[in-house]
Design a protein around this motif. Sequence first.
Motif, PDB file in Angstrom:
ATOM      1  N   VAL A  95     103.132   4.268  -7.369  1.00  0.00           N
ATOM      2  CA  VAL A  95     102.354   3.947  -6.172  1.00  0.00           C
ATOM      3  C   VAL A  95     102.969   4.633  -4.956  1.00  0.00           C
ATOM      4  O   VAL A  95     102.268   5.270  -4.152  1.00  0.00           O
ATOM      5  N   ALA A  96     104.297   4.533  -4.820  1.00  0.00           N
ATOM      6  CA  ALA A  96     104.979   5.166  -3.689  1.00  0.00           C
ATOM      7  C   ALA A  96     104.825   6.679  -3.731  1.00  0.00           C
ATOM      8  O   ALA A  96     104.606   7.331  -2.696  1.00  0.00           O
ATOM      9  N   GLN A  97     104.933   7.267  -4.920  1.00  0.00           N
ATOM     10  CA  GLN A  97     104.830   8.723  -5.048  1.00  0.00           C
ATOM     11  C   GLN A  97     103.441   9.232  -4.667  1.00  0.00           C
ATOM     12  O   GLN A  97     103.311  10.258  -3.988  1.00  0.00           O
ATOM     13  N   HIS A  98     102.408   8.517  -5.103  1.00  0.00           N
ATOM     14  CA  HIS A  98     101.049   8.951  -4.764  1.00  0.00           C
ATOM     15  C   HIS A  98     100.788   8.787  -3.271  1.00  0.00           C
ATOM     16  O   HIS A  98     100.120   9.623  -2.652  1.00  0.00           O
ATOM     17  N   ALA A  99     101.282   7.700  -2.694  1.00  0.00           N
ATOM     18  CA  ALA A  99     101.102   7.500  -1.256  1.00  0.00           C
ATOM     19  C   ALA A  99     101.758   8.632  -0.470  1.00  0.00           C
ATOM     20  O   ALA A  99     101.175   9.172   0.482  1.00  0.00           O
ATOM     21  N   LEU A 100     102.964   9.017  -0.886  1.00  0.00           N
ATOM     22  CA  LEU A 100     103.666  10.090  -0.196  1.00  0.00           C
ATOM     23  C   LEU A 100     102.953  11.429  -0.387  1.00  0.00           C
ATOM     24  O   LEU A 100     102.852  12.226   0.552  1.00  0.00           O
ATOM     25  N   ALA A 101     102.428  11.670  -1.585  1.00  0.00           N
ATOM     26  CA  ALA A 101     101.738  12.939  -1.849  1.00  0.00           C
ATOM     27  C   ALA A 101     100.524  13.101  -0.942  1.00  0.00           C
ATOM     28  O   ALA A 101     100.297  14.181  -0.375  1.00  0.00           O
ATOM     29  N   ARG A 155      94.690  19.322 -10.472  1.00  0.00           N
ATOM     30  CA  ARG A 155      93.241  19.378 -10.665  1.00  0.00           C
ATOM     31  C   ARG A 155      92.600  18.104 -10.138  1.00  0.00           C
ATOM     32  O   ARG A 155      92.964  17.001 -10.557  1.00  0.00           O
ATOM     33  N   LEU A 156      91.652  18.257  -9.225  1.00  0.00           N
ATOM     34  CA  LEU A 156      90.934  17.143  -8.637  1.00  0.00           C
ATOM     35  C   LEU A 156      89.524  17.114  -9.217  1.00  0.00           C
ATOM     36  O   LEU A 156      88.825  18.125  -9.215  1.00  0.00           O
ATOM     37  N   LEU A 157      89.109  15.956  -9.698  1.00  0.00           N
ATOM     38  CA  LEU A 157      87.775  15.789 -10.266  1.00  0.00           C
ATOM     39  C   LEU A 157      86.887  15.056  -9.271  1.00  0.00           C
ATOM     40  O   LEU A 157      87.225  13.948  -8.823  1.00  0.00           O
ATOM     41  N   ASP A 212      89.747  15.184 -20.985  1.00  0.00           N
ATOM     42  CA  ASP A 212      89.506  16.527 -21.544  1.00  0.00           C
ATOM     43  C   ASP A 212      89.938  17.631 -20.588  1.00  0.00           C
ATOM     44  O   ASP A 212      90.405  18.692 -21.014  1.00  0.00           O
ATOM     45  N   GLU A 213      89.770  17.385 -19.284  1.00  0.00           N
ATOM     46  CA  GLU A 213      90.072  18.416 -18.295  1.00  0.00           C
ATOM     47  C   GLU A 213      91.451  18.246 -17.655  1.00  0.00           C
ATOM     48  O   GLU A 213      91.812  18.998 -16.746  1.00  0.00           O
ATOM     49  N   ASN A 214      92.213  17.271 -18.136  1.00  0.00           N
ATOM     50  CA  ASN A 214      93.556  17.029 -17.594  1.00  0.00           C
ATOM     51  C   ASN A 214      93.546  16.870 -16.073  1.00  0.00           C
ATOM     52  O   ASN A 214      94.389  17.441 -15.361  1.00  0.00           O
ATOM     53  N   ALA A 215      92.592  16.113 -15.586  1.00  0.00           N
ATOM     54  CA  ALA A 215      92.521  15.857 -14.145  1.00  0.00           C
ATOM     55  C   ALA A 215      93.696  14.989 -13.709  1.00  0.00           C
ATOM     56  O   ALA A 215      94.187  14.147 -14.479  1.00  0.00           O
ATOM     57  N   ASP A 216      94.159  15.200 -12.499  1.00  0.00           N
ATOM     58  CA  ASP A 216      95.265  14.413 -11.955  1.00  0.00           C
ATOM     59  C   ASP A 216      94.793  13.337 -10.989  1.00  0.00           C
ATOM     60  O   ASP A 216      95.521  12.377 -10.735  1.00  0.00           O
ATOM     61  N   LEU A 217      93.596  13.506 -10.444  1.00  0.00           N
ATOM     62  CA  LEU A 217      93.078  12.560  -9.461  1.00  0.00           C
ATOM     63  C   LEU A 217      91.560  12.644  -9.458  1.00  0.00           C
ATOM     64  O   LEU A 217      90.994  13.739  -9.468  1.00  0.00           O
ATOM     65  N   VAL A 218      90.911  11.482  -9.457  1.00  0.00           N
ATOM     66  CA  VAL A 218      89.461  11.396  -9.315  1.00  0.00           C
ATOM     67  C   VAL A 218      89.159  10.920  -7.907  1.00  0.00           C
ATOM     68  O   VAL A 218      89.726   9.927  -7.446  1.00  0.00           O
ATOM     69  N   PRO A 237      94.911   8.196 -11.406  1.00  0.00           N
ATOM     70  CA  PRO A 237      94.505   7.486 -10.194  1.00  0.00           C
ATOM     71  C   PRO A 237      93.089   7.830  -9.752  1.00  0.00           C
ATOM     72  O   PRO A 237      92.615   8.954  -9.939  1.00  0.00           O
ATOM     73  N   VAL A 238      92.439   6.841  -9.164  1.00  0.00           N
ATOM     74  CA  VAL A 238      91.081   6.991  -8.646  1.00  0.00           C
ATOM     75  C   VAL A 238      91.102   6.657  -7.160  1.00  0.00           C
ATOM     76  O   VAL A 238      91.554   5.574  -6.765  1.00  0.00           O
ATOM     77  N   LEU A 239      90.616   7.594  -6.343  1.00  0.00           N
ATOM     78  CA  LEU A 239      90.559   7.382  -4.897  1.00  0.00           C
ATOM     79  C   LEU A 239      89.116   7.087  -4.528  1.00  0.00           C
ATOM     80  O   LEU A 239      88.240   7.940  -4.677  1.00  0.00           O
TER      81      LEU A 239
END
Length: 343
Positions: free
Chosen positions: A39-45, A175-177, A278-284, A313-315
């Motif tokens: 959670v902290a890592q995604h917030a910082l990113a 990769r962003l989906l 399938d697409e190895n997405a990192d964030l939706v 993660p899903v935003l």
Amino acid sequence: MQNSSVSVESDPGASPVNAPGGNRGVVACLDRSRQWHRVAQHALAIAKAMSIPVTLLQVLEAGPAGDSRADPLEWEIRRREASGFLEPLAAILCEGKSPVGSEIVEGHAADQICLWAADRSPELIVLGARGEGWQKNDGLGNTARSVLDRSAGSVLLVPATDNSSADEGVVRYKRLLIPLDGSSRAESVLPFAIRLAEAVKADLLITYVIPVPELIESGPLEPDDIELRERVVRRNERVAKEYLARVCGYIALKGIQARTMVLRDGDVRSRLVRLVADENADLVILSAHGHSGRSDAPFGSVTAHLIAHSAVPVLIVRNPSGLAAGCGINANLADARIAGLCA
């Protein structure tokens, strides 16, 4: 219930972000579950990409039901333990040159997160999909569900089994989906997605899943009915491809290249979940509502399915007008009306 708030100093060179009403950044809601570090890592990113501050927020749950406040000595011990947890974490995050603050509040987790957000109006709330004590392997924890139901702003949910890319503990969005359905609601995420992709040099994958047309059935479909449905699917597929081509034209105007994908034959929700893997997405990144959005529901069925079943993660972007300033989520919303812009 009486609330208390304790500021925890982070790096001396960091900008203060704890002042009430003054935080338009990202808030990372941390507990002692196994996913707190993600959670902290995604917030910082997100904060680094958008050049906005981060606040680490921990809620100390009050005593048993019926107790208005924990024993003062017990509260002080727990507060010191929480400070010892947050302070070094804030110092580490400050090494990334993003302003980091931290705060401890007491009470029910969902209540305090929503109250804090209402007071500070953060650009984004980041929290785990399942907090400490959640025993199920899927679905949402009670805190995450309550925050989604009650908060007005955008939320980033981090699943317990987070499969997004990370190098040496640092989240890397490669990769962003972005699922679209032709609605202005769905399109409203594009300005933020473009800016994030540009900042972190991520690939953009824009997808459109064509739902199977529903025909009233009182028995087996006749051959003419099957042909009618197939004609509708082919027509929708053609229109979806033309629409995504216009979306790519809009994105290209911003200097970003995107890949598009049109999927057919299947349930929209399950196809998107499979596509993430399938697409190895990192964030939706998607809007809370699409075409069939209802004002009396906090989010639609597709969004609900993704946040419950996605392995990354899903935003969820909500309240576009309130996010136009600051980090630029949904800035220039009218400009994102793709069909009108590029038709």
